[in-house]
Scaffold this motif. Sequence first.
Motif, PDB file in Angstrom:
ATOM      1  N   PRO A   5       0.977  -0.990  -0.193  1.00  0.00           N
ATOM      2  CA  PRO A   5       0.196  -0.370  -0.137  1.00  0.00           C
ATOM      3  C   PRO A   5       0.423   1.299   0.177  1.00  0.00           C
ATOM      4  O   PRO A   5       0.575   2.242  -0.621  1.00  0.00           O
ATOM      5  CB  PRO A   5      -0.832  -0.459   1.658  1.00  0.00           C
ATOM      6  N   VAL A   6       2.247   1.641   0.707  1.00  0.00           N
ATOM      7  CA  VAL A   6       2.786   2.574   0.515  1.00  0.00           C
ATOM      8  C   VAL A   6       3.620   2.540  -0.763  1.00  0.00           C
ATOM      9  O   VAL A   6       3.236   3.577  -1.246  1.00  0.00           O
ATOM     10  CB  VAL A   6       4.098   2.205   1.984  1.00  0.00           C
ATOM     11  N   LEU A   7       3.567   1.656  -1.194  1.00  0.00           N
ATOM     12  CA  LEU A   7       4.040   1.606  -2.205  1.00  0.00           C
ATOM     13  C   LEU A   7       3.567   2.148  -3.471  1.00  0.00           C
ATOM     14  O   LEU A   7       3.703   3.481  -4.202  1.00  0.00           O
ATOM     15  CB  LEU A   7       5.113   0.410  -3.126  1.00  0.00           C
ATOM     16  N   ARG A   8       2.335   1.731  -3.776  1.00  0.00           N
ATOM     17  CA  ARG A   8       1.170   2.425  -4.139  1.00  0.00           C
ATOM     18  C   ARG A   8       0.608   3.320  -3.850  1.00  0.00           C
ATOM     19  O   ARG A   8       1.118   4.243  -5.238  1.00  0.00           O
ATOM     20  CB  ARG A   8       0.095   1.492  -3.930  1.00  0.00           C
ATOM     21  N   GLY A   9       1.047   4.071  -3.027  1.00  0.00           N
ATOM     22  CA  GLY A   9       0.867   5.178  -3.189  1.00  0.00           C
ATOM     23  C   GLY A   9       1.794   6.444  -3.550  1.00  0.00           C
ATOM     24  O   GLY A   9       1.389   7.406  -3.668  1.00  0.00           O
ATOM     25  N   ALA A  10       2.924   5.603  -3.488  1.00  0.00           N
ATOM     26  CA  ALA A  10       4.116   6.544  -3.831  1.00  0.00           C
ATOM     27  C   ALA A  10       3.973   6.480  -5.334  1.00  0.00           C
ATOM     28  O   ALA A  10       4.558   7.737  -5.445  1.00  0.00           O
ATOM     29  CB  ALA A  10       5.055   6.306  -3.437  1.00  0.00           C
ATOM     30  N   LEU A  11       3.989   6.006  -5.627  1.00  0.00           N
ATOM     31  CA  LEU A  11       3.696   5.580  -7.339  1.00  0.00           C
ATOM     32  C   LEU A  11       2.858   6.322  -7.641  1.00  0.00           C
ATOM     33  O   LEU A  11       2.661   7.154  -8.742  1.00  0.00           O
ATOM     34  CB  LEU A  11       3.331   3.982  -7.748  1.00  0.00           C
ATOM     35  N   TYR A  12       1.465   6.472  -6.621  1.00  0.00           N
ATOM     36  CA  TYR A  12       0.506   7.819  -7.442  1.00  0.00           C
ATOM     37  C   TYR A  12       1.137   8.754  -7.656  1.00  0.00           C
ATOM     38  O   TYR A  12       0.301   9.171  -8.409  1.00  0.00           O
ATOM     39  CB  TYR A  12      -0.991   7.053  -5.894  1.00  0.00           C
ATOM     40  N   LEU A  13       1.700   8.735  -6.125  1.00  0.00           N
ATOM     41  CA  LEU A  13       1.928  10.740  -5.622  1.00  0.00           C
ATOM     42  C   LEU A  13       3.360  11.669  -6.756  1.00  0.00           C
ATOM     43  O   LEU A  13       3.510  12.606  -7.472  1.00  0.00           O
ATOM     44  CB  LEU A  13       2.121  10.620  -4.849  1.00  0.00           C
ATOM     45  N   ARG A  15       2.978  14.193  -9.829  1.00  0.00           N
ATOM     46  CA  ARG A  15       4.099  14.765  -9.587  1.00  0.00           C
ATOM     47  C   ARG A  15       4.695  15.633 -10.591  1.00  0.00           C
ATOM     48  O   ARG A  15       4.725  16.696 -11.606  1.00  0.00           O
ATOM     49  CB  ARG A  15       4.486  14.762  -8.824  1.00  0.00           C
ATOM     50  N   ALA A  16       4.889  13.988 -12.159  1.00  0.00           N
ATOM     51  CA  ALA A  16       5.893  14.154 -12.919  1.00  0.00           C
ATOM     52  C   ALA A  16       4.731  14.433 -13.725  1.00  0.00           C
ATOM     53  O   ALA A  16       4.927  15.736 -14.343  1.00  0.00           O
ATOM     54  CB  ALA A  16       6.109  12.636 -13.552  1.00  0.00           C
ATOM     55  N   MET A  17       3.464  14.271 -14.016  1.00  0.00           N
ATOM     56  CA  MET A  17       2.295  15.020 -14.817  1.00  0.00           C
ATOM     57  C   MET A  17       2.017  16.189 -14.943  1.00  0.00           C
ATOM     58  O   MET A  17       2.312  17.037 -15.837  1.00  0.00           O
ATOM     59  CB  MET A  17       0.929  14.211 -14.419  1.00  0.00           C
ATOM     60  N   ARG A  18       1.900  17.166 -13.382  1.00  0.00           N
ATOM     61  CA  ARG A  18       2.205  18.582 -12.784  1.00  0.00           C
ATOM     62  C   ARG A  18       3.339  19.367 -13.670  1.00  0.00           C
ATOM     63  O   ARG A  18       3.484  20.302 -14.491  1.00  0.00           O
ATOM     64  CB  ARG A  18       1.606  18.389 -11.750  1.00  0.00           C
ATOM     65  N   ARG A  19       4.732  18.699 -13.320  1.00  0.00           N
ATOM     66  CA  ARG A  19       5.353  19.024 -14.613  1.00  0.00           C
ATOM     67  C   ARG A  19       5.644  18.999 -15.763  1.00  0.00           C
ATOM     68  O   ARG A  19       6.103  20.125 -15.914  1.00  0.00           O
ATOM     69  CB  ARG A  19       6.534  18.350 -13.613  1.00  0.00           C
ATOM     70  N   ALA A  20       5.309  17.807 -16.390  1.00  0.00           N
ATOM     71  CA  ALA A  20       5.922  17.902 -17.492  1.00  0.00           C
ATOM     72  C   ALA A  20       4.221  18.668 -17.992  1.00  0.00           C
ATOM     73  O   ALA A  20       4.902  19.624 -19.410  1.00  0.00           O
ATOM     74  CB  ALA A  20       4.887  16.718 -17.989  1.00  0.00           C
ATOM     75  N   ARG A  21       3.195  18.598 -17.267  1.00  0.00           N
ATOM     76  CA  ARG A  21       2.283  20.196 -17.864  1.00  0.00           C
ATOM     77  C   ARG A  21       2.617  21.137 -18.486  1.00  0.00           C
ATOM     78  O   ARG A  21       2.745  22.473 -18.617  1.00  0.00           O
ATOM     79  CB  ARG A  21       1.042  20.079 -17.035  1.00  0.00           C
ATOM     80  N   ARG A  22       3.647  21.676 -16.971  1.00  0.00           N
ATOM     81  CA  ARG A  22       4.390  23.311 -16.417  1.00  0.00           C
ATOM     82  C   ARG A  22       5.286  23.161 -17.721  1.00  0.00           C
ATOM     83  O   ARG A  22       5.212  24.284 -18.724  1.00  0.00           O
ATOM     84  CB  ARG A  22       4.844  23.543 -15.247  1.00  0.00           C
ATOM     85  N   ARG A  23       5.736  22.214 -18.187  1.00  0.00           N
ATOM     86  CA  ARG A  23       6.381  22.593 -19.213  1.00  0.00           C
ATOM     87  C   ARG A  23       6.487  22.662 -20.465  1.00  0.00           C
ATOM     88  O   ARG A  23       6.783  23.582 -21.059  1.00  0.00           O
ATOM     89  CB  ARG A  23       8.099  20.977 -19.233  1.00  0.00           C
ATOM     90  N   ILE A  24       5.657  22.355 -20.644  1.00  0.00           N
ATOM     91  CA  ILE A  24       4.777  22.208 -21.736  1.00  0.00           C
ATOM     92  C   ILE A  24       3.811  23.517 -22.025  1.00  0.00           C
ATOM     93  O   ILE A  24       4.425  24.308 -23.332  1.00  0.00           O
ATOM     94  CB  ILE A  24       3.808  21.201 -22.373  1.00  0.00           C
ATOM     95  N   LEU A  25       3.332  24.155 -20.921  1.00  0.00           N
ATOM     96  CA  LEU A  25       2.785  25.249 -21.498  1.00  0.00           C
ATOM     97  C   LEU A  25       3.716  26.807 -20.958  1.00  0.00           C
ATOM     98  O   LEU A  25       3.656  27.940 -21.578  1.00  0.00           O
ATOM     99  CB  LEU A  25       1.888  25.232 -19.886  1.00  0.00           C
ATOM    100  N   THR A  26       4.595  26.084 -20.565  1.00  0.00           N
ATOM    101  CA  THR A  26       6.092  27.425 -20.375  1.00  0.00           C
ATOM    102  C   THR A  26       7.257  27.201 -21.576  1.00  0.00           C
ATOM    103  O   THR A  26       7.966  27.745 -21.993  1.00  0.00           O
ATOM    104  CB  THR A  26       6.855  27.598 -19.606  1.00  0.00           C
ATOM    105  N   ARG A  28       9.310  25.010 -22.100  1.00  0.00           N
ATOM    106  CA  ARG A  28      10.412  24.875 -21.591  1.00  0.00           C
ATOM    107  C   ARG A  28       9.870  22.551 -21.705  1.00  0.00           C
ATOM    108  O   ARG A  28       9.723  22.122 -20.431  1.00  0.00           O
ATOM    109  CB  ARG A  28      11.177  25.237 -20.596  1.00  0.00           C
ATOM    110  N   THR A  29      10.337  22.634 -22.715  1.00  0.00           N
ATOM    111  CA  THR A  29      10.235  20.378 -22.983  1.00  0.00           C
ATOM    112  C   THR A  29      10.979  19.950 -22.798  1.00  0.00           C
ATOM    113  O   THR A  29      10.999  18.372 -22.481  1.00  0.00           O
ATOM    114  CB  THR A  29       9.166  20.719 -24.701  1.00  0.00           C
ATOM    115  N   ARG A  30      12.079  20.245 -22.347  1.00  0.00           N
ATOM    116  CA  ARG A  30      13.619  19.300 -22.205  1.00  0.00           C
ATOM    117  C   ARG A  30      13.140  19.398 -21.036  1.00  0.00           C
ATOM    118  O   ARG A  30      13.486  20.405 -19.934  1.00  0.00           O
ATOM    119  CB  ARG A  30      14.605  20.026 -22.791  1.00  0.00           C
ATOM    120  N   PRO A  31      13.700  18.346 -20.007  1.00  0.00           N
ATOM    121  CA  PRO A  31      14.452  18.232 -19.036  1.00  0.00           C
ATOM    122  C   PRO A  31      15.023  18.843 -18.312  1.00  0.00           C
ATOM    123  O   PRO A  31      16.305  18.540 -18.660  1.00  0.00           O
ATOM    124  CB  PRO A  31      13.751  16.323 -18.549  1.00  0.00           C
TER     125      PRO A  31
END
Length: 102
Positions: free
Chosen positions: A64-72, A76-87, A89-92
């Motif tokens: 359950p802890v690993l499942r929660g960590a993967l979800y979070l 987080r990665a999806m929000r970061r990718a969205r910010r990069r696309i909108l700004t 800055r698409t290169r990590p």
Amino acid sequence: RCTLVYRAYQRPFRTSLSMEDVHSPVIEGGGGSWQYEAVSGGTRWTQINALRLRGGWLVRLLAPVLRGALYLQTRRAMRRARRRILTGRTRPSGGGRCVFST
């Protein structure tokens, strides 16, 4: 450590990959898929991730802890990718530790 191998690379429609040669006491394997769908004003990006855990009572206890960590981490990665696309800055900025193969 792992090697990420693309199973499908059909941009702009979908991509998928699997984890191979995994070196982890807890994770046996896994993978992910991404689907891109044109919608009014942009693109809907859907991501699905999966981890296959090794057996044993400790891993079952930690699941359950690993499942929660993967979800979070995925959110987080999806929000970061969205910010990069909108700004535009698409290169990590950071370096990854997994090897990508096709």
